[in-house]
Design a protein around this motif. Sequence first.
Motif, PDB file in Angstrom:
ATOM      1  N   ASN A  83      -1.664  -4.074   3.173  1.00 28.33           N
ATOM      2  CA  ASN A  83      -1.675  -4.513   4.575  1.00 28.33           C
ATOM      3  C   ASN A  83      -1.763  -3.306   5.499  1.00 28.33           C
ATOM      4  O   ASN A  83      -1.468  -3.377   6.674  1.00 28.33           O
ATOM      5  N   GLU A  84      -2.141  -2.190   4.927  1.00 25.43           N
ATOM      6  CA  GLU A  84      -2.546  -0.996   5.664  1.00 25.43           C
ATOM      7  C   GLU A  84      -1.454  -0.352   6.509  1.00 25.43           C
ATOM      8  O   GLU A  84      -1.753   0.305   7.494  1.00 25.43           O
ATOM      9  N   ALA A  85      -0.198  -0.528   6.111  1.00 21.33           N
ATOM     10  CA  ALA A  85       0.916   0.213   6.742  1.00 21.33           C
ATOM     11  C   ALA A  85       2.218  -0.167   6.051  1.00 21.33           C
ATOM     12  O   ALA A  85       2.243  -1.059   5.203  1.00 21.33           O
ATOM     13  N   TYR A  86       3.273   0.554   6.389  1.00 19.64           N
ATOM     14  CA  TYR A  86       4.613   0.196   5.915  1.00 19.64           C
ATOM     15  C   TYR A  86       5.127  -0.891   6.841  1.00 19.64           C
ATOM     16  O   TYR A  86       5.704  -0.611   7.885  1.00 19.64           O
ATOM     17  N   MET A  87       4.919  -2.132   6.475  1.00 25.98           N
ATOM     18  CA  MET A  87       5.266  -3.221   7.382  1.00 25.98           C
ATOM     19  C   MET A  87       6.757  -3.519   7.344  1.00 25.98           C
ATOM     20  O   MET A  87       7.387  -3.741   8.368  1.00 25.98           O
ATOM     21  N   ASP A 109       0.828  -1.200   0.000  1.00 30.70           N
ATOM     22  CA  ASP A 109       0.000   0.000   0.000  1.00 30.70           C
ATOM     23  C   ASP A 109       0.868   1.257   0.000  1.00 30.70           C
ATOM     24  O   ASP A 109       0.529   2.251  -0.643  1.00 30.70           O
ATOM     25  N   GLY A 110       2.022   1.199   0.663  1.00 30.55           N
ATOM     26  CA  GLY A 110       2.916   2.353   0.651  1.00 30.55           C
ATOM     27  C   GLY A 110       3.481   2.580  -0.741  1.00 30.55           C
ATOM     28  O   GLY A 110       3.476   3.696  -1.270  1.00 30.55           O
TER      29      GLY A 110
HETATM   30 MG   LIG Z   1       1.992  -2.169   3.475  1.00 32.38          MG
END
Ligand SMILES: [Mg+2]
Lengths: 391, 312
Positions: free
Chosen positions: B139-143, B111-112
């Motif tokens: 995955n709704e964030a910078y994992m 996503d980022g």
């Molecule tokens: Mg992500």
Amino acid sequence: MPKREGMEVSIAASEAIRLANVDAIAAYPITPQTHIVEHLSEFVANGELDAEFIPVESEHSAMSVCMGTSAAGARTFTCTSSQGLALMSEIVFIAPPMQLPIVMILANRSLSGPLSIWNDHTDVMMVRDCGWIQAFGENGQEIFDLTLAAFRIAEDRRVLLPFMVNMDGFILSHVIEPIEMMDQETVDKFLPVYKPKYRMDPDNPVTMGAFAMPDLYTETKKAQDEKLKASLPVIEEVWKEFGDLTGRYYHPIETYKAEGAKTLFVTMGSFGETASTAVDMLREKGEDVGLCQIRLWRPFPYEAFWKAVEGVDTLIIVDRATSYGGPGGPVASEIRSALYTLDPKPRVVDFIAGLAGRDVAPVNYEDMYTRAKARIASGDIAGYEIYGVKE
Amino acid sequence: MENMNVYAVKLLPKGEFIAPGHRACQGCAEVLAVRLVGKALGRNTVVASATGCMEIISSPLPTTSWRVPWIHVAFENAAAVASGMEAGLKVLMRKGRIPKKKINVLAMGGDGGTADIGLQALSGALERGHNFLYVCYDNEAYMNTGIQRSSSTPFGAATTTSPAGKVKPGQVTWKKNMPEIAVAHNIPYVATACPSYPFDLMKKVKKAADADGPAYVHIFSVCPTGWRLPGDLSVRAGRLAVESCIFPLYEVENGKYKLTYEVPKIRPVEDYLKIQGRFRHLTPDLIEKIQKRVTDNYNKLLAKIRFSEEMS
Ligand SMILES: [Mg+2]
Ligand SMILES: Cc1ncc(C[n+]2csc(CCOP(=O)(O)OP(=O)(O)O)c2C)c(N)n1
Ligand code: SF4
């Protein structure tokens, strides 16, 4: 013998790209590179060149698209200047370790700020350590020739590295010069169709651009360094072959009236033409002066350079970029370090001149020559002088 | 969605283009999505990957998990690199230098890499009309860099750069609607998918690859590590997101919206939120606020679907 035609150097450069039969071009307009992209899109639009022209939304994407086209196995070209190079620089560094033989013409221009569209070498010096082969042309003919030869060198299986041809913005890109063209048949013989060693082929899958942990990163960098150094003999070989074909020979280091000279100007790019006029003028006045031009900046041709400065007392380096707060302009710093192990070695006097299109005329070289003598006499030759600053 | 549960095992293509033994966390639904995308596309595929979890788990020198040609250049340029590959393959086929055949060109990013730093390159590639497929694993964030917020992080989620503190309830902005941005490019195919619904996902990926022009598939990818939930709940969390209409499964074919999975009984968002540590701090009024937003968004989507039906 093919005849010479008067044409803008940017057109000549575009002609070289057309003759090289490139498969893919991705570029984004920026002054003073624009004329090249415009001509190339015209060729493609008129069917004079069968290539994909990808009109990207930024230079970052220009270089990224080039990575993709080149990885697919296509002969790839891009060109940019200044801010465009700054924007794409992240990707510029990634091409050499991935062995993608992309050719770029960099129409050299100063960097903001203040914003300026005019010529100097600040842009190329920003990516000095990017791992590309980097050469400088002195005039339009050289840009045409070096660009054609660049593909041959870059795509050579012993090299497989991207190649940057530096062309001074405006001073070269926008002037009309007599250029000797080559015919398609000769070019095709010199530059056969590109056969990639690795490409994105589902029948032979390869992984490109894996990441390295500390246990392997150093090894990849050593390999990359060796590869760039090993390109030097191939560059010389291809330039020699090109010379045999056209009568125009190129060398990593070029000299003019340097035989037995006690003082040499050291320049890169279009400075060389004016500097040689200045050398003639100084010679007429009985001064023992010559010129040394660095054509190949990376890999740095140490041997040829050492040979050129043998027996010379003084090198007057004319830098075209600043290394703020550093020990000298980028060229002078490198030269000082390249000379360090020589004994005896010439002294180095460094001038930074011609920033953002400021004209450096033959009289200015004469002036620098006089100032250099004065600086030597006073023992003050460390560092650098930004030349021609208005009081 | 077709009811194929009984035949599921038989119907999955056998081929794998990401090999087992990669370094993803236990229960990672993002790598599950990658696997399903691979199954859907088959071996005549080339991949450009953005920097991020899926790149890092699959390509430590001198090894690789990739059984198809795969290239990684940087974080923000997967779409540009893929568009280059597409153009390169096209010109070489045209000039007769490589055999003419259909090769799927896949670009993939988190996503980022999609909604933030790579948005410009993606927009450019979609606008230019390259024949390629872009898959965003959301995955709704910078994992990869340690659970930092992105523009795709949902309201109320705690991340390491949107922590839940005394005055802030975690992320204070609403999730960017990336599929809608893709739709705005007037491309032939856009879809949302989730590996908790594997057949729906694979069908969409196939459709996307067969579309005449650029296609975009946005895959909801549960990340147990970043969302603070046990790995064995990740497929379930994906189902809860769909069943609560937080992440509806739909497709937009030539501008026409269609729901591909109609939720039999819509669940409250709380069912989804409460199993995740990243939402642990949410108060009832904040949950209510999220519920309202989710319902509104879902109704807006239904209106578009109704409009599409009326137009056809
Ligand atoms: Mg992500
Ligand atoms: C230009 C640039 N900025 C920052 C980074 C650091 N970085 C690498 S991956 C990443 C986050 C990836 O997040 P996302 O795209 O959502 O993928 P995920 O890891 O979550 O799958 C960041 C910030 C980078 N590699 N390059
Ligand atoms: S951090 Fe999340 S997305 Fe990344 S590998 Fe682990 S579970 Fe998968």
